[in-house]
Design a protein around this motif. Sequence first.
Motif, PDB file in Angstrom:
ATOM      1  N   PRO A 201       0.803  -1.229   0.000  1.00 18.21           N
ATOM      2  CA  PRO A 201       0.000   0.000   0.000  1.00 18.21           C
ATOM      3  C   PRO A 201       0.836   1.279   0.000  1.00 18.21           C
ATOM      4  CG  PRO A 201      -0.885  -1.582   1.567  1.00 18.21           C
ATOM      5  CD  PRO A 201       0.442  -2.113   1.122  1.00 18.21           C
ATOM      6  N   GLY A 202       2.140   1.132   0.262  1.00 16.19           N
ATOM      7  CA  GLY A 202       3.025   2.296   0.191  1.00 16.19           C
ATOM      8  C   GLY A 202       3.029   2.943  -1.179  1.00 16.19           C
ATOM      9  N   LEU A 203       2.716   2.165  -2.216  1.00 19.86           N
ATOM     10  CA  LEU A 203       2.685   2.733  -3.568  1.00 19.86           C
ATOM     11  C   LEU A 203       1.624   3.825  -3.654  1.00 19.86           C
ATOM     12  CD1 LEU A 203       3.680   2.710  -6.495  1.00 19.86           C
ATOM     13  CD2 LEU A 203       2.050   0.869  -6.969  1.00 19.86           C
ATOM     14  N   TYR A 204       0.418   3.517  -3.229  1.00 23.16           N
ATOM     15  CA  TYR A 204      -0.669   4.498  -3.285  1.00 23.16           C
ATOM     16  C   TYR A 204      -0.408   5.644  -2.312  1.00 23.16           C
ATOM     17  CZ  TYR A 204      -5.418   6.395  -2.943  1.00 23.16           C
ATOM     18  OH  TYR A 204      -6.518   7.225  -2.923  1.00 23.16           O
ATOM     19  N   ARG A 205       0.117   5.317  -1.149  1.00 19.16           N
ATOM     20  CA  ARG A 205       0.377   6.348  -0.146  1.00 19.16           C
ATOM     21  C   ARG A 205       1.398   7.371  -0.665  1.00 19.16           C
ATOM     22  NH1 ARG A 205       1.351   3.102   3.531  1.00 19.16           N
ATOM     23  NH2 ARG A 205       3.636   3.064   3.466  1.00 19.16           N
ATOM     24  N   VAL A 206       2.494   6.879  -1.248  1.00 22.01           N
ATOM     25  CA  VAL A 206       3.517   7.787  -1.777  1.00 22.01           C
ATOM     26  C   VAL A 206       2.980   8.573  -2.969  1.00 22.01           C
ATOM     27  CG1 VAL A 206       5.759   7.874  -2.945  1.00 22.01           C
ATOM     28  CG2 VAL A 206       5.464   6.436  -0.918  1.00 22.01           C
ATOM     29  N   MET A 207       2.238   7.897  -3.849  1.00 23.68           N
ATOM     30  CA  MET A 207       1.682   8.595  -5.004  1.00 23.68           C
ATOM     31  C   MET A 207       0.735   9.717  -4.570  1.00 23.68           C
ATOM     32  SD  MET A 207       0.956   5.458  -7.650  1.00 23.68           S
ATOM     33  CE  MET A 207       0.388   6.537  -8.970  1.00 23.68           C
ATOM     34  N   SER A 208      -0.071   9.458  -3.556  1.00 21.62           N
ATOM     35  CA  SER A 208      -0.991  10.486  -3.056  1.00 21.62           C
ATOM     36  C   SER A 208      -0.228  11.689  -2.518  1.00 21.62           C
ATOM     37  CB  SER A 208      -1.892   9.900  -1.966  1.00 21.62           C
ATOM     38  OG  SER A 208      -2.676   8.841  -2.483  1.00 21.62           O
ATOM     39  N   LYS A 209       0.891  11.429  -1.843  1.00 21.54           N
ATOM     40  CA  LYS A 209       1.727  12.506  -1.313  1.00 21.54           C
ATOM     41  C   LYS A 209       2.339  13.323  -2.449  1.00 21.54           C
ATOM     42  CE  LYS A 209       5.928  13.174   1.474  1.00 21.54           C
ATOM     43  NZ  LYS A 209       7.012  12.448   2.219  1.00 21.54           N
ATOM     44  N   VAL A 210       2.832  12.649  -3.473  1.00 19.99           N
ATOM     45  CA  VAL A 210       3.422  13.345  -4.622  1.00 19.99           C
ATOM     46  C   VAL A 210       2.373  14.184  -5.338  1.00 19.99           C
ATOM     47  CG1 VAL A 210       4.500  13.023  -6.887  1.00 19.99           C
ATOM     48  CG2 VAL A 210       5.256  11.644  -4.938  1.00 19.99           C
ATOM     49  N   ALA A 211       1.207  13.604  -5.559  1.00 23.11           N
ATOM     50  CA  ALA A 211       0.136  14.322  -6.247  1.00 23.11           C
ATOM     51  C   ALA A 211      -0.262  15.574  -5.469  1.00 23.11           C
ATOM     52  CB  ALA A 211      -1.066  13.406  -6.445  1.00 23.11           C
ATOM     53  N   ALA A 212      -0.339  15.465  -4.157  1.00 23.75           N
ATOM     54  CA  ALA A 212      -0.707  16.618  -3.327  1.00 23.75           C
ATOM     55  C   ALA A 212       0.348  17.713  -3.434  1.00 23.75           C
ATOM     56  CB  ALA A 212      -0.879  16.184  -1.873  1.00 23.75           C
ATOM     57  N   ALA A 213       1.614  17.306  -3.440  1.00 24.62           N
ATOM     58  CA  ALA A 213       2.694  18.294  -3.558  1.00 24.62           C
ATOM     59  C   ALA A 213       2.600  19.046  -4.883  1.00 24.62           C
ATOM     60  CB  ALA A 213       4.046  17.605  -3.428  1.00 24.62           C
ATOM     61  N   ILE A 214       2.320  18.327  -5.950  1.00 25.67           N
ATOM     62  CA  ILE A 214       2.214  18.963  -7.271  1.00 25.67           C
ATOM     63  C   ILE A 214       0.996  19.874  -7.334  1.00 25.67           C
ATOM     64  CG2 ILE A 214       1.852  18.523  -9.736  1.00 25.67           C
ATOM     65  CD1 ILE A 214       3.504  15.940  -9.362  1.00 25.67           C
ATOM     66  N   ARG A 215      -0.134  19.401  -6.805  1.00 25.11           N
ATOM     67  CA  ARG A 215      -1.352  20.223  -6.810  1.00 25.11           C
ATOM     68  C   ARG A 215      -1.153  21.521  -6.019  1.00 25.11           C
ATOM     69  NH1 ARG A 215      -4.028  15.613  -4.729  1.00 25.11           N
ATOM     70  NH2 ARG A 215      -4.633  14.173  -6.411  1.00 25.11           N
ATOM     71  N   ASN A 216      -0.332  21.456  -4.994  1.00 23.41           N
ATOM     72  CA  ASN A 216      -0.100  22.621  -4.140  1.00 23.41           C
ATOM     73  C   ASN A 216       0.978  23.542  -4.683  1.00 23.41           C
ATOM     74  OD1 ASN A 216      -2.071  21.865  -2.279  1.00 23.41           O
ATOM     75  ND2 ASN A 216      -0.639  20.611  -1.088  1.00 23.41           N
ATOM     76  N   GLY A 217       1.384  23.302  -5.932  1.00 24.66           N
ATOM     77  CA  GLY A 217       2.333  24.205  -6.578  1.00 24.66           C
ATOM     78  C   GLY A 217       3.785  23.810  -6.454  1.00 24.66           C
ATOM     79  N   GLY A 218       4.061  22.630  -5.918  1.00 21.92           N
ATOM     80  CA  GLY A 218       5.443  22.198  -5.783  1.00 21.92           C
ATOM     81  C   GLY A 218       6.093  21.915  -7.123  1.00 21.92           C
ATOM     82  N   ASP A 219       7.410  21.964  -7.154  1.00 20.47           N
ATOM     83  CA  ASP A 219       8.156  21.666  -8.378  1.00 20.47           C
ATOM     84  C   ASP A 219       7.924  20.204  -8.778  1.00 20.47           C
ATOM     85  OD1 ASP A 219      10.495  22.442 -10.298  1.00 20.47           O
ATOM     86  OD2 ASP A 219      11.088  20.512  -9.426  1.00 20.47           O
ATOM     87  N   VAL A 220       7.508  19.997 -10.025  1.00 22.53           N
ATOM     88  CA  VAL A 220       7.123  18.658 -10.469  1.00 22.53           C
ATOM     89  C   VAL A 220       8.303  17.693 -10.406  1.00 22.53           C
ATOM     90  CG1 VAL A 220       6.344  17.288 -12.444  1.00 22.53           C
ATOM     91  CG2 VAL A 220       5.205  19.452 -11.888  1.00 22.53           C
TER      92      VAL A 220
END
Length: 279
Positions: A201-220
């Motif tokens: 389940p770490g795959l989905y957990r990490v992906m969700s964290k990355v997606a949130a960072a990008i949505r919040n304006g973080g460097d892709v």
Amino acid sequence: MMQILRTVAELRTRVRGWKEDGRQVGVVPTMGALHDGHLSLVRAAKRGCDRVIVTIFVNPKQFNNPADLEKYPRTEAADAALLAAEGVDILFAPGPDEVYPPGFATSVTVSGISDPLEGAMRPGHFEGVATVVAKLFGMTQANRAYFGQKDWQQLQVVKRMVADLNIPVEVVGAETVREGDGLAMSSRNVRLDALSRAQAPGLYRVMSKVAAAIRNGGDVAAALDQGRADLVQAGFAEVEYLDLRSAALLEPMTTLDQPARLLAAAWIGGVRLIDNIPV
């Protein structure tokens, strides 16, 4: 009562009768080893169509690794029981010679959208997918076909093929079904040992964290690099890709300026997992 059919001739006879009666026919193409994700597609087909066909065929043409083909789970009897309980009208389970008879010499290639990601990691995979799906559409004569969004690239390849070849079928993409801990349901999950299943389940957990960072304006690029490192830290032996791509054409994205998907493929416990989420 559900019928199990194994020849195109039998299938077409049944479908012809349905069509003459004005029935809408839905198809759910699968390779068997059914789980709740597949059954959610069956239920969507039942809601949208008068008659439902589920196909089970482990397609050798979409496996670039013979060992992976050999290990793919085959559970037809259990699958048939599940489908009968869901009220499926026909289980179509042809043998390899029925799908690819002697002398078979045609393949379907969908250029561009099939090249990156899974296409790069599994040469020939999408040619095998497009060929068998085109055949299944021709065999079943379905009005609608149901696919899960977990295989996002596959869904886009099928949609492109249908549009390009004017195949008269509506392709319906259904939401990914997940376990309670976030792991996307997949027939391959049964091959995970206890430790790997706990870590997966770490795959989905990490992906969700990355997606949130990008949505919040973080460097892709920075968010993706951090995500790949986090997946290794979470127990994944190899990260084949973790990429941000345009949702429809799967083109690389460096800024979030159009609908996008975050797509990943990674190995854990000797099993290759894929997933994707909207961004």
